[in-house]
Design an enzyme around this catalytic site. Structure first.
Site, PDB file in Angstrom:
ATOM      1  N   GLY A 137       1.384  -1.131  -0.057  1.00 29.93           N
ATOM      2  CA  GLY A 137       0.011  -0.040  -0.285  1.00 29.93           C
ATOM      3  C   GLY A 137       0.887   1.278   0.031  1.00 29.93           C
ATOM      4  O   GLY A 137       0.909   2.125   1.132  1.00 29.93           O
ATOM      5  N   ALA A 138       1.597   1.034  -0.991  1.00 31.61           N
ATOM      6  CA  ALA A 138       2.447   2.326  -0.760  1.00 31.61           C
ATOM      7  C   ALA A 138       2.383   3.332  -1.477  1.00 31.61           C
ATOM      8  O   ALA A 138       3.492   4.148  -2.375  1.00 31.61           O
ATOM      9  CB  ALA A 138       4.114   1.448  -0.934  1.00 31.61           C
ATOM     10  N   ASN A 139       1.589   3.123  -2.762  1.00 28.65           N
ATOM     11  CA  ASN A 139       0.985   4.414  -4.023  1.00 28.65           C
ATOM     12  C   ASN A 139       0.909   5.370  -3.255  1.00 28.65           C
ATOM     13  O   ASN A 139       0.577   6.338  -3.661  1.00 28.65           O
ATOM     14  CB  ASN A 139       0.153   4.055  -4.968  1.00 28.65           C
ATOM     15  N   GLY A 167       0.222   7.742   0.949  1.00 32.01           N
ATOM     16  CA  GLY A 167      -0.604   8.400   2.195  1.00 32.01           C
ATOM     17  C   GLY A 167       1.010   7.746   2.743  1.00 32.01           C
ATOM     18  O   GLY A 167       2.320   8.203   2.643  1.00 32.01           O
ATOM     19  N   GLY A 217       2.613   4.324   3.879  1.00 33.30           N
ATOM     20  CA  GLY A 217       3.904   4.025   2.781  1.00 33.30           C
ATOM     21  C   GLY A 217       3.835   4.511   1.663  1.00 33.30           C
ATOM     22  O   GLY A 217       5.617   4.185   1.467  1.00 33.30           O
ATOM     23  N   TYR A 243     -12.688  -2.065  12.007  1.00 32.70           N
ATOM     24  CA  TYR A 243     -11.486  -1.565  12.084  1.00 32.70           C
ATOM     25  C   TYR A 243      -9.742  -1.854  12.882  1.00 32.70           C
ATOM     26  O   TYR A 243      -9.477  -2.096  12.979  1.00 32.70           O
ATOM     27  CB  TYR A 243     -11.449  -0.645  11.480  1.00 32.70           C
TER      28      TYR A 243
HETATM   29  N1  LIG Z   1      -3.768   7.943   9.018  1.00 33.21           N
HETATM   30  C1  LIG Z   1      -3.782   7.795  10.013  1.00 33.21           C
HETATM   31  O1  LIG Z   1      -3.963   8.887  11.032  1.00 33.21           O
HETATM   32  C2  LIG Z   1      -3.497   6.012  10.530  1.00 33.21           C
HETATM   33  C3  LIG Z   1      -3.233   6.053  11.867  1.00 33.21           C
HETATM   34  C4  LIG Z   1      -3.097   4.776  12.003  1.00 33.21           C
HETATM   35  C5  LIG Z   1      -3.101   3.331  11.793  1.00 33.21           C
HETATM   36  N2  LIG Z   1      -2.878   4.087  10.448  1.00 33.21           N
HETATM   37  C6  LIG Z   1      -2.227   3.097   9.602  1.00 33.21           C
HETATM   38  O2  LIG Z   1      -1.717   3.309   8.635  1.00 33.21           O
HETATM   39  C7  LIG Z   1      -1.154   1.625   7.166  1.00 33.21           C
HETATM   40  C8  LIG Z   1      -1.572   3.206   6.112  1.00 33.21           C
HETATM   41  O3  LIG Z   1      -3.077   4.183   6.116  1.00 33.21           O
HETATM   42  P1  LIG Z   1      -2.600   5.891   4.689  1.00 33.21           P
HETATM   43  O4  LIG Z   1      -3.505   6.227   6.322  1.00 33.21           O
HETATM   44  O5  LIG Z   1      -1.703   5.795   4.731  1.00 33.21           O
HETATM   45  O6  LIG Z   1      -3.904   5.759   4.378  1.00 33.21           O
HETATM   46  P2  LIG Z   1      -3.751   5.291   2.904  1.00 33.21           P
HETATM   47  O7  LIG Z   1      -3.923   6.793   2.730  1.00 33.21           O
HETATM   48  O8  LIG Z   1      -5.890   5.263   2.887  1.00 33.21           O
HETATM   49  O9  LIG Z   1      -3.272   4.675   2.179  1.00 33.21           O
HETATM   50  C9  LIG Z   1      -3.784   3.113   2.111  1.00 33.21           C
HETATM   51  C10 LIG Z   1      -2.999   1.904   1.705  1.00 33.21           C
HETATM   52  O10 LIG Z   1      -3.942   0.878   1.597  1.00 33.21           O
HETATM   53  C11 LIG Z   1      -3.757   0.170   0.414  1.00 33.21           C
HETATM   54  N3  LIG Z   1      -4.785  -0.502   0.041  1.00 33.21           N
HETATM   55  C12 LIG Z   1      -5.622  -0.001   0.901  1.00 33.21           C
HETATM   56  N4  LIG Z   1      -6.726  -1.201   0.317  1.00 33.21           N
HETATM   57  C13 LIG Z   1      -5.333  -2.380  -0.825  1.00 33.21           C
HETATM   58  C14 LIG Z   1      -5.610  -3.392  -0.836  1.00 33.21           C
HETATM   59  N5  LIG Z   1      -7.283  -4.031  -0.811  1.00 33.21           N
HETATM   60  N6  LIG Z   1      -5.149  -3.723  -1.530  1.00 33.21           N
HETATM   61  C15 LIG Z   1      -3.887  -3.984  -1.384  1.00 33.21           C
HETATM   62  N7  LIG Z   1      -3.867  -2.495  -1.146  1.00 33.21           N
HETATM   63  C16 LIG Z   1      -4.891  -1.787  -0.435  1.00 33.21           C
HETATM   64  C17 LIG Z   1      -4.058   1.907  -0.671  1.00 33.21           C
HETATM   65  O11 LIG Z   1      -4.241   1.826  -1.801  1.00 33.21           O
HETATM   66  P3  LIG Z   1      -4.867   2.273  -2.865  1.00 33.21           P
HETATM   67  O12 LIG Z   1      -4.480   3.428  -3.356  1.00 33.21           O
HETATM   68  O13 LIG Z   1      -5.145   1.256  -4.270  1.00 33.21           O
HETATM   69  O14 LIG Z   1      -6.924   2.383  -2.587  1.00 33.21           O
HETATM   70  C18 LIG Z   1      -3.186   3.102  -0.280  1.00 33.21           C
HETATM   71  O15 LIG Z   1      -1.995   2.740  -0.891  1.00 33.21           O
HETATM   72  C19 LIG Z   1      -3.038   1.708   7.193  1.00 33.21           C
HETATM   73  O16 LIG Z   1      -2.575   0.600   7.722  1.00 33.21           O
HETATM   74  C20 LIG Z   1      -3.325   2.378   8.408  1.00 33.21           C
HETATM   75  O17 LIG Z   1      -4.802   1.622   9.358  1.00 33.21           O
HETATM   76  C21 LIG Z   1      -2.873   4.982  10.248  1.00 33.21           C
END
Ligand SMILES: NC(=O)c1ccc[n+]([C@@H]2O[C@H](COP(=O)([O-])OP(=O)(O)OC[C@H]3O[C@@H](n4cnc5c(N)ncnc54)[C@H](OP(=O)(O)O)[C@@H]3O)[C@@H](O)[C@H]2O)c1
Length: 326
Positions: A22-24, A26, A28, A195
């Site tokens: 999921g590195a495209n 956020g 990642g 979640y």
């Molecule tokens: N943001 C926060 O405040 C926060 C807080 C605590 C923990 N986290 C954790 O941090 C991690 C990264 O999240 P983020 O905040 O950076 O969110 P994000 O910007 O929505 O990034 C999520 C990534 O996961 C990918 N993804 C979603 N569904 C997928 C699937 N079925 N197969 C493969 N990849 C998939 C997305 O790809 P697409 O672009 O294709 O959708 C995107 O690259 C998550 O595990 C989240 O639970 C985030």
């Protein structure tokens, strides 16, 4: 004001191989970009080739910009060593296809960052029959890790599995019989709780997997990146998120990547396992009592192996159980 923590700028050998799911976008995206900018070979495991390729171009453009600006700690590469492999965590077949594609490269694997995730979601089941959030955030990452462990255990010292969890796990209670949530009707299914539970399972996996890997070259850690302004927030109640924004400063995605990068590359963390990091600081005491409950961890472990029984091969079962299946 920016947070006070960051990560050390280290020079990573070009043959140090890191996978970030999921590195495209956020957290990642910045995690993969910075690890690549410090010299490592990075594979971004994403479900959309188009979004992943765009991300790689952007990473390279930003790398050149950082070089121009004289940013400290960048590798001498002209172009980042980042490539894309398809991974859709909503399909166990897709995980297996990723594993096959990775094995064909013959690369070693030193760091696996299980970062991909979705937020609150309505009740939905995957083609494998699993609750969607459970599978995307936890189960597929478990399968991926399991299949990559035979490579990691033979890739030399200091190999790390990093599970990007979150502080929300503290509100997710473990109930074995509710993992799939099939007893709930659509209107009573609590997607936010699912979640939170998925983030809980990742910390539980850290403890139970480390028990099996004790004494090996592979360590598992887990982390909370902080509250970060990413697309993930769109899945949550906007009123509650706005309220939270008034109480805590949300990080920008680059800052949100620091805890993951630190866990992946900080030389002082070599050999460190069973630690839950928050803001790059060890914070295992903030892992909930359910997360640290060994009985629950083992129940989840057994249930996970049951869900994955058709996808586990002998070499993997041997590492996970210490025994051959025959
Ligand atoms: N943001 C926060 O405040 C926060 C807080 C605590 C923990 N986290 C954790 O941090 C991690 C990264 O999240 P983020 O905040 O950076 O969110 P994000 O910007 O929505 O990034 C999520 C990534 O996961 C990918 N993804 C979603 N569904 C997928 C699937 N079925 N197969 C493969 N990849 C998939 C997305 O790809 P697409 O672009 O294709 O959708 C995107 O690259 C998550 O595990 C989240 O639970 C985030």
């Amino acid at each position: 004001m920016a947070s006070q923590h960051s990560f050390p700028r280290v020079s990573l050998p070009h043959d140090r191989v890191v996978i970030v799911t999921g590195a495209n976008q956020g957290i990642g995206y910045h995690t993969a970009k910075w690890i690549a900018m410090m010299g490592a070979t990075v594979i971004i495991a994403c479900r959309s080739e188009e979004r992943a390729k765009q991300a790689i171009s952007q990473m390279n453009a930003e790398f050149l910009e950082e070089k121009k600006n004289g940013t400290e700690g960048l590798s001498d590469l002209e172009k980042l060593n980042v490539s894309f492999m398809r991974l859709d965590n909503s399909s166990l077949q897709s995980v297996m296809a990723f594993v096959t594609e990775f094995k064909v490269t013959g690369l070693k694997l030193h760091v696996l960052i299980c970062n991909a995730g979705i937020g609150r979601h309505k009740q939905e089941y995957t083609e494998d029959g699993n609750e969607l959030i459970f599978q995307v955030n936890y189960l597929s990452h478990f399968l991926l890790t399991a299949h990559l462990l035979p490579i990691m255990t033979t890739s030399g010292p200091d190999c790390r599995v990093i599970l990007v969890s979150g502080a929300q796990h503290q509100f997710g209670h473990f109930r074995l019989e509710e993992i799939q949530g099939k007893q709930f009707k659509e209107e009573t299914f609590d997607g936010l709780h699912y979640y939170r539970r998925s983030k809980l399972y990742q910390i539980m996996q850290m403890f139970s997997m480390n028990r099996r890997l004790a004494g090996s070259n592979v360590t598992v850690t887990s982390l909370h990146p902080g509250a970060v302004e990413t697309g993930l927030l769109d899945a949550f109640d906007p009123v509650k998120i706005d309220k939270q924004r008034k109480e805590v400063r949300f990080k920008q995605p680059f800052e949100g990547s620091w805890t993951s990068i630190n866990a992946a590359i900080n030389p002082s963390l070599s050999g460190v396992r069973d630690v839950f990091f928050a803001d790059s600081q060890p914070s295992t005491e903030s892992a909930s009592t359910d997360a640290r409950n060994e009985t629950y961890q083992e129940q989840l472990w057994e249930y996970t192996l049951t869900c994955l029984k058709d996808f586990l091969t002998d070499d993997v079962i041997e590492i996970l159980t210490g025994q051959s299946s025959k």
